[in-house]
Design a protein around this motif. Structure first.
Motif, PDB file in Angstrom:
ATOM      1  N   GLY A  72       0.640  -0.909  -0.460  1.00 21.79           N
ATOM      2  CA  GLY A  72       0.117  -0.267   0.047  1.00 21.79           C
ATOM      3  C   GLY A  72       0.871   1.544   0.424  1.00 21.79           C
ATOM      4  O   GLY A  72       0.532   2.570  -0.146  1.00 21.79           O
ATOM      5  N   ARG A  73       1.735   1.292  -0.019  1.00 21.11           N
ATOM      6  CA  ARG A  73       3.310   2.106   0.609  1.00 21.11           C
ATOM      7  C   ARG A  73       3.597   2.618  -1.286  1.00 21.11           C
ATOM      8  O   ARG A  73       4.067   1.551  -1.718  1.00 21.11           O
ATOM      9  CB  ARG A  73       3.945   2.608   0.517  1.00 21.11           C
ATOM     10  N   ALA A  74       3.463   3.810  -1.073  1.00 24.40           N
ATOM     11  CA  ALA A  74       4.082   4.336  -3.261  1.00 24.40           C
ATOM     12  C   ALA A  74       5.331   4.642  -3.299  1.00 24.40           C
ATOM     13  O   ALA A  74       5.732   4.717  -2.556  1.00 24.40           O
ATOM     14  CB  ALA A  74       2.967   5.711  -3.524  1.00 24.40           C
ATOM     15  N   LEU A  75       5.811   3.744  -4.447  1.00 25.52           N
ATOM     16  CA  LEU A  75       7.465   3.326  -4.771  1.00 25.52           C
ATOM     17  C   LEU A  75       7.484   4.371  -5.539  1.00 25.52           C
ATOM     18  O   LEU A  75       7.354   4.890  -6.761  1.00 25.52           O
ATOM     19  CB  LEU A  75       7.599   2.576  -4.766  1.00 25.52           C
ATOM     20  N   ALA A  76       8.679   5.209  -5.557  1.00 27.04           N
ATOM     21  CA  ALA A  76       9.473   5.958  -6.705  1.00 27.04           C
ATOM     22  C   ALA A  76       9.750   5.303  -7.916  1.00 27.04           C
ATOM     23  O   ALA A  76      10.465   4.070  -7.529  1.00 27.04           O
ATOM     24  CB  ALA A  76      10.537   6.492  -6.129  1.00 27.04           C
ATOM     25  N   PHE A  77       9.488   5.581  -9.074  1.00 25.86           N
ATOM     26  CA  PHE A  77       9.644   4.820  -9.979  1.00 25.86           C
ATOM     27  C   PHE A  77      10.495   5.815 -11.428  1.00 25.86           C
ATOM     28  O   PHE A  77       9.839   6.977 -11.477  1.00 25.86           O
ATOM     29  CB  PHE A  77       8.559   3.491 -10.501  1.00 25.86           C
ATOM     30  N   ALA A  78      10.318   5.767 -12.308  1.00 20.72           N
ATOM     31  CA  ALA A  78      10.701   5.930 -13.437  1.00 20.72           C
ATOM     32  C   ALA A  78      11.258   5.591 -14.902  1.00 20.72           C
ATOM     33  O   ALA A  78      11.505   4.043 -14.715  1.00 20.72           O
ATOM     34  CB  ALA A  78      12.771   7.044 -12.692  1.00 20.72           C
ATOM     35  N   GLN A  79      10.437   5.915 -16.075  1.00 21.01           N
ATOM     36  CA  GLN A  79      10.283   4.759 -17.007  1.00 21.01           C
ATOM     37  C   GLN A  79      11.444   5.639 -18.678  1.00 21.01           C
ATOM     38  O   GLN A  79      11.796   7.096 -17.918  1.00 21.01           O
ATOM     39  CB  GLN A  79       9.165   5.105 -17.861  1.00 21.01           C
ATOM     40  N   ALA A  80      12.749   4.847 -19.004  1.00 21.60           N
ATOM     41  CA  ALA A  80      13.031   5.237 -19.916  1.00 21.60           C
ATOM     42  C   ALA A  80      13.922   4.232 -20.914  1.00 21.60           C
ATOM     43  O   ALA A  80      13.842   3.256 -20.126  1.00 21.60           O
ATOM     44  CB  ALA A  80      14.307   5.668 -19.135  1.00 21.60           C
ATOM     45  N   GLY A  81      14.184   4.775 -22.166  1.00 21.15           N
ATOM     46  CA  GLY A  81      14.603   3.238 -23.042  1.00 21.15           C
ATOM     47  C   GLY A  81      13.168   2.235 -22.946  1.00 21.15           C
ATOM     48  O   GLY A  81      13.887   1.084 -22.610  1.00 21.15           O
ATOM     49  N   GLN A  82      12.643   1.980 -22.785  1.00 20.81           N
ATOM     50  CA  GLN A  82      11.814   1.298 -22.549  1.00 20.81           C
ATOM     51  C   GLN A  82      11.644  -0.027 -21.323  1.00 20.81           C
ATOM     52  O   GLN A  82      11.691  -1.210 -21.564  1.00 20.81           O
ATOM     53  CB  GLN A  82      11.348   0.263 -24.082  1.00 20.81           C
ATOM     54  N   GLN A  83      12.256   0.747 -19.647  1.00 25.11           N
ATOM     55  CA  GLN A  83      12.094   0.048 -18.826  1.00 25.11           C
ATOM     56  C   GLN A  83      11.468   0.752 -17.727  1.00 25.11           C
ATOM     57  O   GLN A  83      11.396   1.871 -17.749  1.00 25.11           O
ATOM     58  CB  GLN A  83      13.511  -0.380 -18.478  1.00 25.11           C
ATOM     59  N   LEU A  84      11.472  -0.031 -16.819  1.00 25.97           N
ATOM     60  CA  LEU A  84      10.616   0.746 -15.558  1.00 25.97           C
ATOM     61  C   LEU A  84      12.110   0.246 -14.001  1.00 25.97           C
ATOM     62  O   LEU A  84      12.056  -0.415 -14.601  1.00 25.97           O
ATOM     63  CB  LEU A  84       9.416   0.377 -15.332  1.00 25.97           C
ATOM     64  N   HIS A  85      12.195   1.817 -13.921  1.00 23.47           N
ATOM     65  CA  HIS A  85      12.906   1.428 -12.621  1.00 23.47           C
ATOM     66  C   HIS A  85      11.938   1.931 -11.194  1.00 23.47           C
ATOM     67  O   HIS A  85      12.070   3.122 -11.285  1.00 23.47           O
ATOM     68  CB  HIS A  85      14.125   2.803 -13.109  1.00 23.47           C
ATOM     69  N   ILE A  86      12.184   1.200 -10.518  1.00 25.03           N
ATOM     70  CA  ILE A  86      11.430   0.622  -9.252  1.00 25.03           C
ATOM     71  C   ILE A  86      12.625   0.954  -8.341  1.00 25.03           C
ATOM     72  O   ILE A  86      13.674   0.176  -7.997  1.00 25.03           O
ATOM     73  CB  ILE A  86      10.466  -0.116  -9.133  1.00 25.03           C
ATOM     74  N   THR A  87      12.676   2.476  -7.499  1.00 20.41           N
ATOM     75  CA  THR A  87      13.111   1.780  -5.931  1.00 20.41           C
ATOM     76  C   THR A  87      12.598   1.430  -5.213  1.00 20.41           C
ATOM     77  O   THR A  87      11.184   2.154  -4.453  1.00 20.41           O
ATOM     78  CB  THR A  87      13.248   3.550  -5.843  1.00 20.41           C
ATOM     79  N   LEU A  88      13.085   0.647  -4.771  1.00 17.71           N
ATOM     80  CA  LEU A  88      12.715  -0.285  -3.211  1.00 17.71           C
ATOM     81  C   LEU A  88      12.522   0.604  -2.189  1.00 17.71           C
ATOM     82  O   LEU A  88      13.197   1.269  -2.116  1.00 17.71           O
ATOM     83  CB  LEU A  88      13.134  -1.476  -2.662  1.00 17.71           C
ATOM     84  N   ALA A  89      11.437   0.617  -1.558  1.00 19.04           N
ATOM     85  CA  ALA A  89      11.364   1.526  -0.039  1.00 19.04           C
ATOM     86  C   ALA A  89      11.662   1.471   0.986  1.00 19.04           C
ATOM     87  O   ALA A  89      12.930   1.798   1.568  1.00 19.04           O
ATOM     88  CB  ALA A  89      10.230   0.895   0.315  1.00 19.04           C
ATOM     89  N   THR A  90      13.330  -0.039   0.544  1.00 15.05           N
ATOM     90  CA  THR A  90      13.720  -0.997   1.681  1.00 15.05           C
ATOM     91  C   THR A  90      14.608  -1.189   1.066  1.00 15.05           C
ATOM     92  O   THR A  90      14.314  -2.664   0.615  1.00 15.05           O
ATOM     93  CB  THR A  90      13.675  -1.653   2.871  1.00 15.05           C
ATOM     94  N   PRO A  91      15.772  -1.454   0.529  1.00 16.27           N
ATOM     95  CA  PRO A  91      16.729  -2.036   0.411  1.00 16.27           C
ATOM     96  C   PRO A  91      16.722  -3.515   0.813  1.00 16.27           C
ATOM     97  O   PRO A  91      17.036  -3.893   2.071  1.00 16.27           O
ATOM     98  CB  PRO A  91      18.039  -1.777   0.572  1.00 16.27           C
ATOM     99  N   LEU A  92      16.839  -4.637  -0.280  1.00 17.10           N
ATOM    100  CA  LEU A  92      16.284  -6.235   0.169  1.00 17.10           C
ATOM    101  C   LEU A  92      17.838  -6.990   0.493  1.00 17.10           C
ATOM    102  O   LEU A  92      19.142  -6.935  -0.561  1.00 17.10           O
ATOM    103  CB  LEU A  92      15.637  -6.807  -0.823  1.00 17.10           C
ATOM    104  N   GLN A  93      18.079  -7.647   1.409  1.00 20.13           N
ATOM    105  CA  GLN A  93      19.679  -8.571   1.958  1.00 20.13           C
ATOM    106  C   GLN A  93      19.698  -9.427   0.259  1.00 20.13           C
ATOM    107  O   GLN A  93      18.038 -10.059   0.255  1.00 20.13           O
ATOM    108  CB  GLN A  93      19.596  -9.409   3.101  1.00 20.13           C
ATOM    109  N   ARG A  94      20.308  -9.968   0.142  1.00 23.38           N
ATOM    110  CA  ARG A  94      20.602 -11.474  -0.941  1.00 23.38           C
ATOM    111  C   ARG A  94      19.716 -12.769  -0.257  1.00 23.38           C
ATOM    112  O   ARG A  94      19.886 -13.286   0.809  1.00 23.38           O
ATOM    113  CB  ARG A  94      22.082 -11.785  -1.357  1.00 23.38           C
ATOM    114  N   GLY A  95      18.726 -13.093  -1.032  1.00 25.88           N
ATOM    115  CA  GLY A  95      18.080 -13.967  -0.555  1.00 25.88           C
ATOM    116  C   GLY A  95      16.463 -13.669   0.163  1.00 25.88           C
ATOM    117  O   GLY A  95      15.925 -14.364   0.098  1.00 25.88           O
TER     118      GLY A  95
END
Length: 442
Positions: A80-103
């Motif tokens: 339910g929380r809005a995330l920042a995103f941008a579109q460029a070069g036919q790609q969608l880049h989404i900034t996660l609210a909290t970085p994820l650790q591997r796994g």
């Protein structure tokens, strides 16, 4: 299938005398599942969609990048929380609210709309809409063929339309306004380019072939005509299953749509209405449907890991089509296919357009590039068959297919399987015919 355009490819140097291995651009994540709900507007040639993407981080991850074609994304949320995103070069880049650790795993929700120029084809005069290869043009996704995920797909349509989609059909839902939500679930992870559906004011016919239910769809053909057009489908599936060493799984649907050169999807193949008429006029014109059926083993279940190895999909499907014609129509039918491949290869060489089967420049393929992958690829398999003999060749092909079911492969995987079957190195053959342009056609 002919690829119109692939994005996000990495140019790789060709290493002479050795196997080129897969080196896909690092994504940093693995998509596990897509859940997609589409509402196509056939008259306006537009689509609205919302989806959930479940993914796992393969490294510390703060941004998720998906291919999105020309779609306009209106929102991305997480819990339910809005995330920042941008579109460029036919790609969608989404900034996660909290970085994820591997796994770690996470889910995002994406809303979007658009009027795709390709990938989603509208034929309003037939009340028809269907997908063709470029999945990211109708749902944000990862285009790369080595990315496999499961799928829940729902498409909301007017009540008079029938539909076919990838995966097993779930019960439809009737909405309050009378529209019908058609639903499918793909339980086996598959590459995104084999996701899709077709919907229209279809007539249909069904047949049972052993455990497989066959379903045929068309706007223009009667149920009786559809059974005639697709009379050999069950036999094709049996032949490819025997050669692959793997039975066909699930049900199989074939639809004649307004216009296509042919498209395979998971459990669904599309051909044109004009092709259906060709088969009604001449029952021997079955090569295209055989090619698309073959892809359900070589392309869908065993998939090239990168487009530089695309001949493992398309050259293989062309060759297996000829092998089926050899069984169904005789040696002359097989030799006619071989002669066509050789003639096209001679023409490529005469104009200096021949090149290695494994090559990096598949981002915007020309007709000559496609001829190398589809026709030269098939011809090289024919030559390998001749070099090894039928018993060894088919044993190696079966071992390759069984060992790599559900996997993404590179040419080295195929070479190793054939060398194991042969009991000796095939490096000189692969150096001459696969990793370089080769010599004069034999």
């Amino acid at each position: 299938m002919i690829v119109r355009r692939c994005v996000g490819l990495l140019a790789l140097p060709l290493l002479l005398g050795c196997c080129v291995v897969h080196a896909a651009p690092p994504r940093g994540f693995d998509v596990l599942h897509y859940s997609v709900a589409l509402v196509p507007d056939i008259a306006a040639k537009r689509v609205q969609g919302q989806q959930t993407v479940r993914f796992k981080a393969e490294q510390a991850l703060s941004t998720l990048t998906l291919d999105a074609g020309t779609l306009e994304v209106t929102s991305v949320t997480q819990h339910g929380r809005a995330l920042a995103f941008a579109q460029a070069g036919q790609q969608l880049h989404i900034t996660l609210a909290t970085p994820l650790q591997r796994g770690a795993s996470a889910e995002l929700q994406i809303r979007y709309h658009g009027a795709p120029a390709f990938g989603l084809t509208f034929a309003p005069e037939r009340e028809e809409v269907y997908t063709l290869f470029s999945t990211s043009q109708w749902m944000p996704s990862v285009d790369a063929p080595d990315e496999r995920a499961t799928l829940d797909l729902a498409v909301t349509l007017p009540p008079a339309l029938l539909a076919a989609g990838t995966g097993r059909a779930l019960p439809t839902r009737t909405l309050a306004d009378g529209r019908i939500e058609h639903r499918w679930r793909l339980d086996t992870p598959m590459p995104g380019y084999v996701y899709g559906f077709a919907a229209g004011r279809y007539q249909q016919a069904t047949q049972q072939h052993g455990p497989v239910q066959l379903r045929y769809l068309s706007v223009e053909r009667s149920p009786a005509q559809l059974r005639t057009v697709f009379a050999r489908t069950g036999d094709m599936l049996d032949f490819f299953a025997e050669r692959a060493g793997l039975p066909y799984r699930g049900d199989y649907q074939q639809a004649l749509v307004a216009s296509t050169i042919g498209q395979e999807m998971a459990g669904l193949s599309l051909m044109s209405e004009a092709y259906g008429q060709d088969v009604l006029d001449d029952a021997d014109q079955i090569a295209l449907m055989a090619h698309e059926a073959a892809h359900h083993w070589w392309g869908n279940r065993v998939t090239c890991a990168g487009w530089e190895h695309f001949w493992l999909n398309e050259g293989m499907a062309n060759f297996m089509t000829a092998a089926y014609l050899q069984q169904a129509q005789g040696e002359a039918a097989y030799q006619a296919q071989v002669d066509g491949w050789r003639t096209r290869l001679d023409a490529l060489r005469a104009k200096g357009a021949d090149h290695a089967l494994v090559y990096a420049d598949w981002d915007a393929p020309t007709a000559d590039d496609r001829a190398v992958v589809y026709r030269k690829g098939a011809y090289v398999l024919h030559l390998l068959r001749g070099e090894l003999g039928d018993a060894v060749f088919w044993r190696g092909l079966r071992a390759y297919t069984v060992a790599n079911d559900g996997r993404s492969v590179v040419t080295a995987d195929f070479q190793r399987a054939m060398e194991t079957a042969a009991g000796h190195s095939l490096q000189p053959f692969f150096d001459e015919w696969v990793y370089t342009a080769g010599t004069a056609a034999q």
